[in-house]
Scaffold this motif. Structure first.
Motif: not given
Length: 932
Positions: A144, A157, A167-168, A165, A174-175, A170-171
């Motif tokens: 992470s 990824e 994380i792509d 979870k 978001e971050k 879009d993830g």
């Protein structure tokens, strides 16, 4: 699926460090039974690897896998920037020997285990991920870590294994507010305090993303920085362009790390059953061995119950049994205990005495413990049953070693630097021994271990800690001693009962120590305990034993003066009330105020009487004289009963001095508390309160010297909240309260009135404590709306303070604690409560880092002080929050002030470099009032 890595292949890259640290922090300390080797992190790591192997089957299973580790701490980034990762804490001592074992564990599971000198694990992961993508395959990075998010996309990824979870792209957006190809640009601007990447001062992730999205990329932004409208932001980018570019080089992963293996070498392989089970057996992992053997269809290895090493019993494994405690009744038995203590190198020690006042209490007996469940009590002066002090009979019970004989044998061990003496509130026991000429050192203190780790969560007394952490309720003392007039002292307790009670205390202390000591590193407070708590014990013990001379005649005169003044106030109160009544009776006062005078705001409690607390009277006092007079009367009454009368009872008949007792673990922020008597609470705002200090005097031929930090909490606020105007004012030596008044009320400094300055001072200090408009209105006795207006204007003028407050509350809500600049953790369990409790918790959280840092600074000064003044004819006597009081021979005052001021003004160094200089005021006099 074999052959050259390409389309259809799926590579898993596991971040080894993340697995290790997660395993280390998730499990309690664990040692290998046979030799005491720490193995908690290895156990957790193996469990995680086993779960990973079992959980990754089916059509999307990896075809290739590797665990990637960091090798050493020095990489090419340290050559680029010598401060890179410079502020990271040293690795916990009990984790260090486990790191190589995690490599062995990876190999035992037959998974490729890779690392490279001079490069970080992230660089190896980046290189392999890019190679996998270029070859047409897929790659999942199991981590992470935000630094790896720059690699996501095009078949790469991330998987956060803890949250399960993915994380792509879009993830990542978001971050970071940008897609992976611009993550490096955002990180270069925002910097990273964990890795010590400098970035652009004052620019965080959100602002960085905003700028990169507007200008396209970092180079374009830096080229066009002059176009930015906000002057501060524009100047930051222009002034720090080189630093920002360096930060980009530091955060960008090296995708061309030279590797001595290829993707094809990372093919998934079945574990070798013998190798894996052999390793698990060697680690003595019984449960995991059985689980793995079952999966592999093999017989679980037999792991012999190893002979228990001398220091191996864990507290939880040994039941409490008071019947097993030993009564040491002769020197042979005592010598056997001393021999065992030398085998172990440590011992839990507890004393039983005739009372709580360690200046007059007699030593009744000593208990010792070196292993859970095995403890002893050495009674010394227990009285025989039926002996009666009233008639002079002082017969001792049988089965006791003469005190002198016992101490002759114990003293060398108690003073031996190679033997660690462990106590619960060790300051008390060390003073009992000091009265007998024994200097106990070195020490550990379970109360302070708990305080360093758990401040704000609960108390740190033995009963609380035992029940909470050992699930054991200690034998209570009350049934042994009784209560009230019929209470006895411990020397009258029958020996059989005394042995159980006293030995249990040492047993509990040892178990708490075994539990707490290894956890210090995990909680990250080793430095706090070792530099702020433990070294303070002997310093405070010496101060308490020194005491301070108090003049009984001065106190008597003050008591009489206070009584006369109270009588005068009573006459005024009767006149205002229209009749006589008992001013000290809240019930009668309520009836006068609300029934007879008809004042508004009266509220009755459950008993039917009106509430007349200080808050009620302070509100009424803004409009009426009577409640104001009652407040003045109450203050005098408290001064008389608490100080001028009670202090006379605290004068030690042998020394003629008052010996207060400091509580190190009393306040969660690190502030010291003092009891018997409480010298921290002598009011200094009123003239009468200040006069109490006239009774504290120097011995003939000596003087008292007081050194006091000037506005230390406001200085720390200026540093922590980064308030340029306040920093500059302190640097220029400007009166900070006058400056605030000038800034807020528009009054030039040369036209400042004392009344306006007083209001600003109340606001300055009120804001530190998160004061409300309501509270400030009471303090200044002004309408609430006007007070709220002051606070609103204050935040407009110093917006950084509001930012600090909001950031601190957010940090407390996320982490459950706040921290001082020195790493002290103050837990905030009520921070998310509802109603009034939430407001109180939030104010406490805002104030704690400031008050706590100030407390840490003066602790550091006190710890260094004995060495600094060792060649001067001076003694440190008292600490009252920001002030230290000394007694010194006349003629040496200036030397003492110079030495003490040097220590106090530089107490934060070298751990914390404050932006604001600490100033110390000094005064000299025959009394404390004169010196302050």
């Amino acid at each position: 699926m074999s052959g050259t890595f390409g389309k259809g292949h799926h590579l898993h890259l596991i971040d080894g460090s993340a697995f290790i640290f997660r395993a280390y922090h998730a499990l309690p300390p664990l040692t290998r039974k046979s030799d005491g080797l720490p193995i908690g992190a290895v156990a957790g790591f193996c469990n995680m690897l086993h779960r990973y192997v079992e959980g990754n089957t089916g059509p999307d299973a990896p075809t290739h896998v590797a665990v990637i580790f960091d090798k050493g701490s020095h990489t090419f980034r340290n050559d680029m920037y010598d401060k890179y990762k410079a502020n990271r804490e040293a690795m916990p001592e009990d984790l260090r020997p486990q790191i190589p074992l995690t490599r062995t564990a990876t190999e035992a599971f037959n998974i490729a285990c890779k690392e490279k000198e001079g490069f970080e694990a992230d660089d190896i992961i980046a290189t392999l991920a890019v190679q996998a993508r270029a070859a047409g395959g897929r790659c999942t990075i199991i981590s992470s870590d935000k630094d790896l998010m720059q690699l996501v996309g095009g078949g790469v990824e991330m998987l956060d294994a803890m949250k399960n979870k993915s994380i792509d792209r879009d993830g990542v957006f978001e971050k970071f507010g940008v897609y992976p190809d611009r993550v490096v640009d955002v990180q270069a601007l925002a910097g990273d305090s964990v890795d010590n990447v400098p970035g652009a001062p004052g620019i965080g992730i959100k602002t960085a993303a905003l700028l990169i999205n507007e200008y396209g990329d970092l180079d374009a932004l830096l080229e066009r920085a002059g176009e930015i409208k906000q002057p501060k932001r524009r100047q930051t980018l222009i002034d720090h362009a080189d630093q920002i570019r360096l930060s980009r080089d530091l955060v960008k992963l090296d995708e061309n790390t030279p590797l001595d293996f290829t993707l094809d070498d990372l093919e998934v392989r079945d574990p070798d059953a013998d190798q894996l089970l052999g390793f698990l057996a060697e680690m003595e992992f019984r449960t995991l061995s059985k689980r793995v053997a079952e999966v592999l269809g093999k017989e679980a290895p037999t792991i012999a119950e190893a002979p228990v090493a001398a220091d191996a019993p864990v507290a939880a494994d040994v039941p409490f049994d008071a019947e097993l405690y030993e009564h040491v009744s002769d020197t042979a038995a005592l010598q056997a205990w001393i021999d065992r203590i030398y085998e172990f190198g440590y011992v839990a020690v507890d004393t039983e005495t005739t009372g709580l006042d360690d200046m007059v209490a007699q030593l009744v007996g000593i208990s010792l413990c070196v292993e859970p469940g095995k403890a002893c009590y050495i009674p010394l002066i227990h009285k025989a049953r039926g002996s009666d002090d009233l008639f002079g009979s002082d017969d001792l019970a049988e089965g006791q070693i003469p005190t002198e004989e016992a101490l002759r044998l114990l003293t060398p061990m108690l003073e031996d630097p190679s033997i660690l003496k462990i106590g619960q509130n060790m300051k008390y026991d060390s003073k009992i021994f000091a009265q007998l000429g024994i200097n106990v050192a070195p020490i550990d203190d379970t109360m302070l271990l708990s305080y360093a780790m758990h401040a704000g969560l609960h108390g740190h007394g033995m009963d609380t800690l035992s029940e909470r952490y050992l699930s054991h309720t200690p034998i209570p003392i009350k049934p042994l001693l009784g209560t009230g007039k019929s209470a006895i002292t411990f020397d009258k307790v029958p020996l059989a009962d005394a042995v159980k009670y006293a030995a249990e205390d040492a047993d509990i202390t040892l178990r708490l120590w075994q539990l707490f000591k290894p956890q210090l590193h995990r909680v990250g407070v080793t430095k706090v305990y070792e530099t702020l708590e433990r070294p303070l014990v002997p310093v405070l013990a010496a101060m308490e034993r020194s005491g301070v001379k108090v003049d009984r005649d001065t106190l008597s005169r003050m008591s009489n003066a206070f009584a006369q003044k109270m009588a005068g106030l009573e006459d005024e109160i009767y006149e205002l009330a229209g009749r006589k009544f008992n001013v000290g009776s809240p019930k009668q006062l309520g009836e006068i105020l609300f029934d007879e005078m008809g004042l508004e705001g009266g509220k009755k409690g459950k008993t039917g009487a009106y509430a007349t607390g200080a808050d009620v009277l302070e509100d009424l006092a803004t409009e009426h004289d009577l409640p104001a007079r009652v407040l003045d009367w109450r203050q005098l009454s408290k001064l008389k009963s608490t100080y001028t009368d009670a202090l006379q009872d605290h004068i030690n008949p042998d020394t003629g001095r008052v010996h207060t007792s400091y509580s190190i673990a009393g306040a969660s922020t690190g502030r010291l508390a003092s009891t018997d008597p409480n010298l921290q609470n002598i009011p200094i705002r009123s003239e009468e309160g200040r006069r109490i200090r006239e009774a504290f005097v120097a011995e003939p031929g000596k003087a008292l010297v007081a050194l006091d930090y000037s506005q230390i909490e406001l200085r720390i606020l200026a540093h922590i909240a980064n308030i340029p105007e306040l920093k500059q004012a302190f640097q220029d030596g400007i009166d900070i309260h006058a400056l605030t008044a000038s800034e807020m009320f528009g009054v030039p400094l040369d036209e400042m009135t004392s009344d306006v300055r007083r209001q600003a001072k109340a606001i300055n200090f009120g804001v530190i404590y998160g004061i409300s408009g309501f509270g400030l209105a009471r303090n200044l006795r002004i309408p609430r709306a006007e007070a709220q207006g002051f606070i609103d204007r204050y935040f407009e003028r110093f917006p950084g303070i509001r930012t600090y407050m909001n950031d601190t509350k957010a940090f407390a809500k996320e982490h459950g604690f706040v921290q001082t600049l020195f790493g002290r953790k103050i837990h905030t369990p009520e921070i998310s409560a509802k109603g009034p409790r939430a407001g109180f918790a939030q104010r406490a959280a805002i104030n704690a880092p400031i008050q706590g840092t100030a407390a840490d600074v003066i602790r550091r000064a006190m710890i260094r002080m004995p060495h600094a003044i060792k060649d001067l004819p001076a003694t440190m006597l008292l600490q009252v929050h920001d002030e230290l009081l000394f007694e010194v021979e006349k003629g040496a005052e200036d030397d003492l002030i110079a030495a003490a001021r040097q220590v106090m003004e530089n107490a934060a160094d070298p751990v914390v470099k404050l932006d604001v200089k600490l100033d110390v005021d000094a005064g000299v006099g025959a009394s404390w009032a004169e010196a302050h």
